[in-house]
Write a protein that holds these residues in place. Sequence first.
Motif, short mmCIF file in Angstrom:
data_model
loop_
_atom_site.label_atom_id
_atom_site.label_comp_id
_atom_site.label_asym_id
_atom_site.label_seq_id
_atom_site.Cartn_x
_atom_site.Cartn_y
_atom_site.Cartn_z
N MET A 69 37.76 50.92 23.07
CA MET A 69 37.17 50.21 21.92
C MET A 69 37.96 48.95 21.58
SD MET A 69 35.64 53.06 19.29
CE MET A 69 37.12 54.02 19.09
N LYS A 70 39.27 49.01 21.85
CA LYS A 70 40.12 47.85 21.55
C LYS A 70 40.04 46.81 22.68
CE LYS A 70 44.90 46.53 20.61
NZ LYS A 70 46.28 46.88 20.95
N GLU A 71 40.15 47.25 23.93
CA GLU A 71 40.26 46.34 25.07
C GLU A 71 38.92 45.91 25.66
OE1 GLU A 71 43.16 45.07 26.01
OE2 GLU A 71 44.21 46.25 24.48
N LYS A 72 37.90 46.76 25.51
CA LYS A 72 36.60 46.46 26.13
C LYS A 72 35.49 46.95 25.20
CE LYS A 72 35.20 46.49 31.00
NZ LYS A 72 35.51 45.11 31.35
N PRO A 73 35.37 46.36 24.02
CA PRO A 73 34.45 46.87 22.99
C PRO A 73 32.96 46.81 23.36
CG PRO A 73 35.40 44.75 22.33
CD PRO A 73 36.14 45.20 23.55
N ASP A 74 32.63 46.01 24.37
CA ASP A 74 31.22 45.93 24.79
C ASP A 74 30.98 46.66 26.11
OD1 ASP A 74 30.62 44.30 22.57
OD2 ASP A 74 31.45 42.56 23.64
N ALA A 75 31.89 47.59 26.44
CA ALA A 75 31.80 48.29 27.73
C ALA A 75 30.53 49.13 27.85
CB ALA A 75 33.02 49.18 27.90
N LYS A 76 30.06 49.21 29.11
CA LYS A 76 29.01 50.17 29.46
C LYS A 76 29.72 51.25 30.27
CE LYS A 76 26.51 46.97 31.39
NZ LYS A 76 25.43 46.36 32.21
N ILE A 77 29.82 52.44 29.68
CA ILE A 77 30.67 53.49 30.24
C ILE A 77 29.85 54.56 30.95
CG2 ILE A 77 32.43 55.22 29.71
CD1 ILE A 77 32.93 53.63 27.05
N ALA A 78 30.29 54.92 32.16
CA ALA A 78 29.73 56.08 32.87
C ALA A 78 30.81 57.16 32.89
CB ALA A 78 29.34 55.70 34.29
N VAL A 79 30.42 58.38 32.55
CA VAL A 79 31.37 59.51 32.55
C VAL A 79 30.97 60.49 33.64
CG1 VAL A 79 32.32 61.42 31.22
CG2 VAL A 79 31.77 59.27 30.06
N LEU A 80 31.93 60.80 34.52
CA LEU A 80 31.76 61.88 35.49
C LEU A 80 32.62 63.04 35.01
CD1 LEU A 80 30.72 62.86 38.34
CD2 LEU A 80 32.93 62.09 39.23
N TYR A 81 32.02 64.23 34.85
CA TYR A 81 32.82 65.34 34.33
C TYR A 81 32.50 66.65 35.05
CZ TYR A 81 28.74 66.90 31.58
OH TYR A 81 27.50 67.34 31.18
N GLN A 82 33.52 67.49 35.11
CA GLN A 82 33.39 68.81 35.73
C GLN A 82 32.59 69.71 34.79
OE1 GLN A 82 36.73 70.00 38.23
NE2 GLN A 82 36.90 71.86 37.01
N ASN A 83 31.56 70.37 35.33
CA ASN A 83 30.64 71.15 34.48
C ASN A 83 31.21 72.52 34.14
OD1 ASN A 83 28.33 71.71 33.02
ND2 ASN A 83 27.22 72.49 34.78
N ASP A 84 32.29 72.51 33.35
CA ASP A 84 32.89 73.76 32.85
C ASP A 84 33.66 73.41 31.58
OD1 ASP A 84 35.20 72.46 33.71
OD2 ASP A 84 35.64 73.86 35.34
N ASP A 85 34.39 74.36 31.05
CA ASP A 85 35.13 74.13 29.80
C ASP A 85 36.09 72.96 29.90
OD1 ASP A 85 33.85 76.16 28.49
OD2 ASP A 85 35.47 77.63 28.72
N PHE A 86 36.70 72.79 31.08
CA PHE A 86 37.66 71.70 31.32
C PHE A 86 36.98 70.34 31.09
CE2 PHE A 86 38.80 68.53 34.56
CZ PHE A 86 40.13 68.30 34.28
N GLY A 87 35.90 70.09 31.82
CA GLY A 87 35.21 68.81 31.72
C GLY A 87 34.56 68.58 30.37
N LYS A 88 33.97 69.65 29.82
CA LYS A 88 33.26 69.52 28.54
C LYS A 88 34.21 69.25 27.38
CE LYS A 88 29.41 72.43 30.05
NZ LYS A 88 28.86 73.80 30.03
N ASP A 89 35.44 69.78 27.47
CA ASP A 89 36.45 69.56 26.44
C ASP A 89 36.84 68.08 26.41
OD1 ASP A 89 37.59 71.11 24.43
OD2 ASP A 89 39.49 71.33 25.47
N TYR A 90 37.06 67.51 27.58
CA TYR A 90 37.36 66.08 27.68
C TYR A 90 36.21 65.25 27.11
CZ TYR A 90 41.67 65.63 30.47
OH TYR A 90 42.97 65.60 30.89
N LEU A 91 34.99 65.58 27.52
CA LEU A 91 33.81 64.82 27.09
C LEU A 91 33.66 64.86 25.57
CD1 LEU A 91 31.33 63.15 27.90
CD2 LEU A 91 30.07 65.31 28.17
N ALA A 92 33.88 66.05 24.98
CA ALA A 92 33.78 66.20 23.52
C ALA A 92 34.82 65.33 22.81
CB ALA A 92 33.96 67.66 23.14
N GLY A 93 36.06 65.34 23.32
CA GLY A 93 37.12 64.52 22.73
C GLY A 93 36.84 63.03 22.85
N PHE A 94 36.28 62.64 24.01
CA PHE A 94 35.97 61.23 24.27
C PHE A 94 34.89 60.73 23.30
CE2 PHE A 94 34.01 57.88 27.08
CZ PHE A 94 35.10 57.03 27.07
#
Length: 410
Positions: free
Chosen positions: A172-197
Amino acid sequence: MLSYQKLRIAALSTAVIAFAATSGSALAQKKYDTGATDKEIKIGNIMPYSGPASSYGQIGKTEAAYFKMINDQGGINGRMINFISYDDAYSPPKAVEQTRKLIESDEVLFIFNSLGTPSNTATQKYMNAKKVPQLFVATGASKWDEPKKFPWTMGWQPSYQVEAKIYAKYLMKEKPDAKIAVLYQNDDFGKDYLAGFKAGLGAKSSMIIAEESYEISEPTVDSHIVKLKSLNPDVVVSFTTPKFAAQTIKKIAELSWKPMQIVTNVSVSVGAVMKPAGFDAAEGVLSADYRKDGSDPQWKDDAGMKKWSAFIEKYMPGVDKSDNSLIYGYGAAQTMVKVLEMCGDDLTRANIMKQAASIQGFTPDTLLPGITISTSATDFAPIEQLRMMKFSNGKWDLFGDVIDASSTTH
């Protein structure tokens, strides 16, 4: 005569009181639960020595070597550590089976630093029902910091959600107009990161233009990367484990694509991720860390890293020092030894949890300057500080200040 008898009775009374006092203190000093004796402390552990997350197996090997060093130095308060570590191949059903074996057959005092969010999730309720410490679990899921709900479970490393919030703040500070793609592991590990993000982005969650999940059983994520490229994001955030992080970095380079890339702290190993991906491909990748890097010359005169290096050379000769699992395993084992020393002769499961929740400002040899371990009865998150870093010329360069994220978790 009477005075002699009185003196004798008084002396006897004093002796009885003194004996009672010393017996009492001796009894008070030595308290054991299953798995602890005058001579031994039995510790259980589960690691993925095989399967899709097998690169983490070095953590268990490092811990076994560290405890051997402690035993060679006379043990902990004269007791030898008997470290029993089993393979679960990163499979939750196998983790349950091995956990039961450790507690019911091997009769360990507690289970230490077992790896993986899915595996620890599968055993958490069982261990809390049994009142066996599930201590310093090797995963950053936020659920390990719930002392009221799970008083027998505690994490060690910074939580995934805290880490992901730091990445969100950075973008948000360095690239406030970013278009972000998220790749995540489909389990508690990946979903926890995604929720925090997403929590970190808050009202700016619309910056995420794609969320792509993969299964741990997939041999490769190449097809997912091709799909993400077609959506033309300028930032790719990989909430992945090492094997898939290396594949992601490599495939992005093969496609001659140059988005900003962020990888998780659990996938920053130079030896296990960056080398397989290729140093040229990994140039400029971002992450955050709380540990020193064993392959970085900036630490060659650091007192803590000198100890770590001497340990590796004596107890794990020939291993790749750029594999940060060696740093992780050492730091976690050193923390465990600290807690056992704090326990003294009260090696009950309740006291082990009490001492683990009483650490103040402890600094393992391998943590970055300014980062310490502290816990309390209401704070089961030992490490809550990180620094951002960028991969450049075959190593990670730290930048910015230590970010204390404790305020975002409690």
